[in-house]
Motif scaffolding. Structure first.
Motif, mmCIF file in Angstrom:
data_model
loop_
_atom_site.group_PDB
_atom_site.id
_atom_site.type_symbol
_atom_site.label_atom_id
_atom_site.label_comp_id
_atom_site.label_asym_id
_atom_site.label_seq_id
_atom_site.Cartn_x
_atom_site.Cartn_y
_atom_site.Cartn_z
ATOM 1 N N SER A 206 -0.482 82.134 59.500
ATOM 2 C CA SER A 206 -0.543 81.411 60.762
ATOM 3 C C SER A 206 0.412 82.036 61.767
ATOM 4 O O SER A 206 1.634 81.913 61.638
ATOM 5 N N GLU A 208 1.013 81.013 64.563
ATOM 6 C CA GLU A 208 1.732 79.927 65.233
ATOM 7 C C GLU A 208 3.135 79.754 64.664
ATOM 8 O O GLU A 208 4.083 79.472 65.404
ATOM 9 N N LEU A 209 3.291 79.937 63.353
ATOM 10 C CA LEU A 209 4.601 79.763 62.743
ATOM 11 C C LEU A 209 5.574 80.851 63.173
ATOM 12 O O LEU A 209 6.778 80.604 63.302
ATOM 13 N N LEU A 258 -2.758 75.077 61.431
ATOM 14 C CA LEU A 258 -1.860 74.322 60.572
ATOM 15 C C LEU A 258 -2.471 72.973 60.203
ATOM 16 O O LEU A 258 -3.231 72.386 60.961
ATOM 17 N N TRP A 259 -2.127 72.520 58.992
ATOM 18 C CA TRP A 259 -2.465 71.204 58.458
ATOM 19 C C TRP A 259 -3.930 71.053 58.074
ATOM 20 O O TRP A 259 -4.367 69.971 57.707
ATOM 21 N N TRP A 263 -5.484 75.880 55.372
ATOM 22 C CA TRP A 263 -4.069 76.252 55.479
ATOM 23 C C TRP A 263 -3.292 75.808 54.239
ATOM 24 O O TRP A 263 -2.488 76.552 53.689
ATOM 25 N N HIS A 264 -3.555 74.588 53.795
ATOM 26 C CA HIS A 264 -2.876 74.103 52.594
ATOM 27 C C HIS A 264 -3.242 74.936 51.367
ATOM 28 O O HIS A 264 -2.373 75.317 50.572
ATOM 29 N N MET A 275 6.302 82.354 55.085
ATOM 30 C CA MET A 275 6.065 81.169 55.893
ATOM 31 C C MET A 275 7.390 80.801 56.548
ATOM 32 O O MET A 275 8.362 80.486 55.860
ATOM 33 N N ALA A 277 9.414 78.234 58.300
ATOM 34 C CA ALA A 277 9.191 76.798 58.355
ATOM 35 C C ALA A 277 10.482 76.032 58.057
ATOM 36 O O ALA A 277 11.450 76.604 57.545
#
Length: 430
Positions: A206, A208-209, A258-259, A263-264, A275, A277
């Motif tokens: 991702s 975004e992270l 995400l979510w 993704w999980h 990751m 986070a």
């Protein structure tokens, strides 16, 4: 979010009506602007929370030591808590005695300061030194003479990584080696290239992270303290944007939202290496990769940021401000923060906890038996305070849309210009 308990809004609204419409002797909401009395009279405090905090267990302990106090704990989705709180204080009725407020949502309530009890009036200055300075400052008003809430947990960000992917790429996978290997963002990008070339795998699933991590290290983000959009004048957000879009265009960063279920599930399939986070992501990873020792944790390139965390505030409607303050001071004290960390993974905002033997000795076999608490405390103490502004989430959502568009093939420069326009339109409507 996975870590939030989701409660039905209708049930939550019903519980609020019951709690706020009961016996006047024990209910709050008479609107005495934060007065109230202390003593032996029976007092009920309505407490709104979100997430899986474990506060129900700590409340039992408090009630046993303070039999004249009953805490009516009500849990709901994070957004529902904030929306219902804003509605209640706008109407002048229906607010609880105590509420959790997420760290970035504090900005939403700064314009209605009079709707909250100033915790400095109840002696909060006496416990200021028990908390990390940047966390405390985030709960003050601009003049520094009003305190909205006492800090609970925080979300210092680190680098979670898959040891098997690093080893497949030919790297030493120990936390110390990985930290040294990627101590800067330039080195992170270089390792991303090497992992992709050697294994065909991504540096992250991702983008975004990556953007979040760079954004959260910025000393200024979207707004100045006058709530003016500054990303065209201040370079750090543009640098975070350019860095992330470069990883996307080279094919090193994925675009899974995400979510989502995809993704999980990606946490367990070994298709990416890192990751970036916060501390509370530990439980999410464990839920999706059952095997111990695959994931590990180390420091993030060039420091840390913070994602998440909460405050305990007292709406001004309460008749029992003194009792409410006594309870939240107890709940946020280092001793209780240690219990919340050991029992539920809430990372402490009180640095005294970082020196407690139970904290120092805490190791997590899932992450290879390393002292995870110490890694997170190092990150927490390196965070720099930053002003976010009341429209932070609105403009940040537009940036996330821009990253999605670039993953779909949009030109980064054209998309940068477009996201500025979208942000200004959002702000013009407010």
């Amino acid at each position: 979010m996975k870590w939030l308990k989701v409660a039905a809004t209708s049930l939550f609204a019903t519980s609020l009506l019951v709690a706020c419409g009961g016996n006047d002797d024990t209910s709050s909401n008479d609107g005495d602007n934060g007065g109230g009395t202390s003593g032996g009279d029976q007092v009920e405090l309505v407490f709104w929370e979100f997430g899986n905090t474990g506060y129900d267990v700590l409340i039992e302990e408090y009630e046993a030591d303070n039999p004249h106090v009953t805490i009516n704990l009500q849990n709901a989705d994070m957004n529902d808590v904030h929306d219902n709180l804003f509605t209640s204080i706008s109407a002048g009725s229906g607010a609880p005695d105590i509420t959790m407020i997420e760290e970035a949502q504090i900005e939403r309530f700064r314009s209605v300061e009079d709707s909250f009890v100033n915790l400095y009036d109840h002696g909060a200055g006496d416990v200021e030194n028990e908390f990390l300075d940047w966390v405390w400052r985030n709960a003050e008003n601009g003049e520094g003479d009003f305190l909205f809430g006492l800090p609970t947990d925080i979300g210092p960000t680190v680098m979670f990584y898959r040891t098997d992917v690093f080893e497949e790429a030919g790297f030493n996978s120990s936390p110390e080696a990985v930290s040294e290997l990627m101590s800067t963002w330039d080195e992170y990008a270089q390792v991303a290239s090497e992992i992709y070339n050697n294994t065909g795998k991504l540096i992250t699933d991702s983008a975004e992270l990556v953007y979040n991590a760079k954004r959260d290290q910025a000393t200024q983000q979207y707004f100045n303290t006058e709530n003016e959009l500054i990303i065209e004048e201040h370079p750090q957000i543009r640098e975070a944007y350019d860095y992330t879009t470069d990883l996307i265009e080279q094919g090193f960063a994925g675009d899974i939202p995400l979510w989502t279920p995809e993704w999980h599930s990606g946490m367990g399939d070994g298709s990416y290496a890192t990751m970036l986070a916060p501390a509370w992501m530990q439980g999410v990873i464990k839920d999706n990769e059952p095997e111990d020792g695959i994931w590990s944790i180390t420091t993030m390139p060039e420091g840390a940021g913070n994602w998440g965390g909460s405050y305990l505030s007292i709406p001004a409607e309460t008749n029992h401000a003194e009792e409410a303050y006594e309870f939240i001071q107890w709940l946020t004290a280092p001793e209780q923060q240690l219990k919340a960390f050991l029992g539920y993974g809430l990372f402490p905002s009180a640095p005294a906890v970082y020196e407690m033997p139970e904290f120092l000795d805490y190791e997590d076999e899932y992450f290879g038996g390393i002292a995870t608490a110490q890694i997170f405390s190092e990150a927490a103490q390196s965070v720099e305070p930053v002003y976010k502004g009341r429209s932070y989430y609105d403009v940040d959502d537009e940036m996330k849309e821009a990253l999605d568009n670039i993953s779909a093939g949009a030109d980064p420069q054209a998309e940068w210009e477009a996201v500025i326009e979208r942000m200004n339109r959002v702000l013009d409507r407010q």
